[in-house]
Enzyme design. Structure first.
Site, PDB file in Angstrom:
ATOM      1  N   LYS A 196     -13.698  53.111 -17.942  1.00 49.77           N
ATOM      2  CA  LYS A 196     -13.353  53.281 -16.532  1.00 49.77           C
ATOM      3  C   LYS A 196     -14.623  53.107 -15.701  1.00 49.77           C
ATOM      4  O   LYS A 196     -15.610  53.799 -15.925  1.00 49.77           O
ATOM      5  CB  LYS A 196     -12.736  54.659 -16.291  1.00 49.77           C
ATOM      6  CG  LYS A 196     -11.284  54.763 -16.743  1.00 49.77           C
ATOM      7  CD  LYS A 196     -10.702  56.118 -16.393  1.00 49.77           C
ATOM      8  CE  LYS A 196      -9.209  56.157 -16.646  1.00 49.77           C
ATOM      9  NZ  LYS A 196      -8.439  55.412 -15.641  1.00 49.77           N
ATOM     10  N   ASP A 199     -11.389  49.259 -16.468  1.00 47.85           N
ATOM     11  CA  ASP A 199     -10.430  49.727 -15.469  1.00 47.85           C
ATOM     12  C   ASP A 199     -11.214  50.115 -14.228  1.00 47.85           C
ATOM     13  O   ASP A 199     -11.948  51.104 -14.222  1.00 47.85           O
ATOM     14  CB  ASP A 199      -9.647  50.923 -16.008  1.00 47.85           C
ATOM     15  CG  ASP A 199      -8.558  51.384 -15.042  1.00 47.85           C
ATOM     16  OD1 ASP A 199      -8.446  50.798 -13.949  1.00 47.85           O
ATOM     17  OD2 ASP A 199      -7.825  52.330 -15.388  1.00 47.85           O
ATOM     18  N   GLU A 207      -8.488  46.105 -15.249  1.00 47.89           N
ATOM     19  CA  GLU A 207      -7.339  46.639 -14.517  1.00 47.89           C
ATOM     20  C   GLU A 207      -7.713  46.885 -13.059  1.00 47.89           C
ATOM     21  O   GLU A 207      -8.799  47.401 -12.766  1.00 47.89           O
ATOM     22  CB  GLU A 207      -6.883  47.968 -15.135  1.00 47.89           C
ATOM     23  CG  GLU A 207      -6.295  47.849 -16.517  1.00 47.89           C
ATOM     24  CD  GLU A 207      -5.916  49.204 -17.093  1.00 47.89           C
ATOM     25  OE1 GLU A 207      -5.414  50.060 -16.327  1.00 47.89           O
ATOM     26  OE2 GLU A 207      -6.125  49.398 -18.297  1.00 47.89           O
ATOM     27  N   ASP A 255      -2.056  47.836 -12.518  1.00 47.92           N
ATOM     28  CA  ASP A 255      -1.711  49.188 -12.928  1.00 47.92           C
ATOM     29  C   ASP A 255      -1.158  49.941 -11.716  1.00 47.92           C
ATOM     30  O   ASP A 255       0.047  49.997 -11.488  1.00 47.92           O
ATOM     31  CB  ASP A 255      -2.958  49.872 -13.514  1.00 47.92           C
ATOM     32  CG  ASP A 255      -2.701  51.309 -13.932  1.00 47.92           C
ATOM     33  OD1 ASP A 255      -1.567  51.791 -13.786  1.00 47.92           O
ATOM     34  OD2 ASP A 255      -3.640  51.969 -14.412  1.00 47.92           O
ATOM     35  N   LYS A 266       2.789  52.769 -17.395  1.00 47.22           N
ATOM     36  CA  LYS A 266       2.848  54.209 -17.653  1.00 47.22           C
ATOM     37  C   LYS A 266       4.258  54.666 -17.276  1.00 47.22           C
ATOM     38  O   LYS A 266       4.604  54.680 -16.091  1.00 47.22           O
ATOM     39  CB  LYS A 266       1.807  54.946 -16.819  1.00 47.22           C
ATOM     40  CG  LYS A 266       0.361  54.566 -17.108  1.00 47.22           C
ATOM     41  CD  LYS A 266      -0.574  55.359 -16.201  1.00 47.22           C
ATOM     42  CE  LYS A 266      -2.045  55.091 -16.544  1.00 47.22           C
ATOM     43  NZ  LYS A 266      -2.464  53.745 -16.125  1.00 47.22           N
TER      44      LYS A 266
END
Length: 333
Positions: A141, A171, A197, A222, A249
């Site tokens: 991340k 991400d 992402e 995302d 998700k």
């Protein structure tokens, strides 16, 4: 049929940095469905300031839908489209689990090792831990610290492991300004990145479409998918942006039914996908893993984002375990 709701707060072992701030605890509502012969539990867990159904009267609305299910015996999918975390919890509690090699404990699902946002030293230490554990796919991340320092972290991985040895996913959580994004993607591309992402914040379809056309790195959506719950709107968005991947998700992107919709649309348009958990307890994680095994089959090659089962000090016990870089259901628990 009777449905009980219990609200619980889980506590992170260490603060979890996300695109919506730092979480130290996680609030979930557990729905327990009993019909006289069996009892099954589902988890409804909206993410604060991120889920489209993160609403002040969450418990009241959830109770309304549970009363509806008690009365009819059916999940009101149309009414629940805009409440994906509630839909996911009710699907978990009401639908039968798949019977396959994963759920029988015969095969595992490959997962990525997740490196949370933090200081440079924290991220470096977490990254080293994932690599030492043998993860062949690491998700980093970025967007929380200076970009040059993050670029150095990426460089460190590639100095030790080629892209044949370790797949590297990034991400950005929407952190890049659009006018800087392409330059940063070009710098990152020299390190054989699998994908990135959400390089820019969601809701900028024309800008994201331009990045997907021009980027030297494959782009995955995302946060962009949150709140897009109508099938026609899903198709329209994917047609406009044309990403290389979508990251799903279930608690955020339409429950199990909505996730299946996204995956099928992606397949029709040659857009790849994978599924991740969204900081649920082991109850939600188990349901997400079972969904993976159902929609992708039990010989999954692409690593999924299911490595969140050890985040909490007070998680709910489930027969899940990470072996190397795979998630398994233990036969002996």
């Amino acid at each position: 049929m009777k449905i009980d709701i219990e609200e619980r707060v889980l506590h992170f072992k260490q603060p979890a940095g996300t695109s919506r701030g730092i979480y130290t605890e996680r609030r979930s509502w557990f729905v327990t469905v009993s019909d006289g012969s069996s009892v099954k539990v589902g988890e409804c867990a909206p993410l604060p300031r991120l889920s489209c159904d993160d609403i002040p009267n969450y418990a009241e609305v959830l109770r309304h839908f549970c009363d509806d299910v008690e009365r009819t015996g059916m999940i009101p999918y149309d009414e629940l489209r805009d409440y994906p975390s509630m839909l996911f919890g009710l699907e978990t509690a009401l639908l039968p689990s798949p019977d396959n090699a994963f759920t029988r404990g015969d095969v595992g699902i490959p997962i990525n090792g997740l490196v949370w946002m933090g200081t440079y030293d924290e991220m470096l230490r977490r990254m080293e831990q994932k690599l030492e554990l043998g993860f062949r796919c690491v998700k980093l991340k970025i967007g929380a610290i200076d970009f040059d320092r993050e670029l150095d972290l990426v460089k460190r991985i590639r100095q030790r492991f080629s892209h044949h040895e370790v797949e590297l996913r990034l991400d950005a959580n929407g952190a890049f300004p659009f006018d800087e994004a392409l330059y940063k993607l070009e710098l990152l591309s020299q390190y054989n990145i699998h994908s990135i992402e959400q390089p820019i914040r969601q809701g900028q379809w024309s800008f994201m479409a331009e990045l997907c056309r021009e980027s030297p790195l494959p782009i995955a959506l995302d946060e962009e998918l949150i709140g897009i719950n109508d099938p026609d709107q899903k198709r329209q968005m994917l047609n406009i942006i044309k990403p290389q991947y979508i990251v799903l998700k279930p608690s955020l992107h339409g429950g199990m039914a909505g996730t299946r919709e996204w995956i099928e649309l992606g397949r029709d348009m040659q857009i790849g996908s994978w599924i991740t958990s969204a900081l649920e307890s082991n109850v939600g994680l188990m349901a997400v893993a079972e969904l993976c095994s159902s929609v992708y089959g039990t010989h999954i090659v692409r690593p999924q984002g299911l490595g969140t089962g050890q985040l909490f000090t007070d998680n709910i016990s489930m027969p899940l375990e990470v072996r190397g870089d795979e998630l398994w259901i233990s036969k002996h628990s």
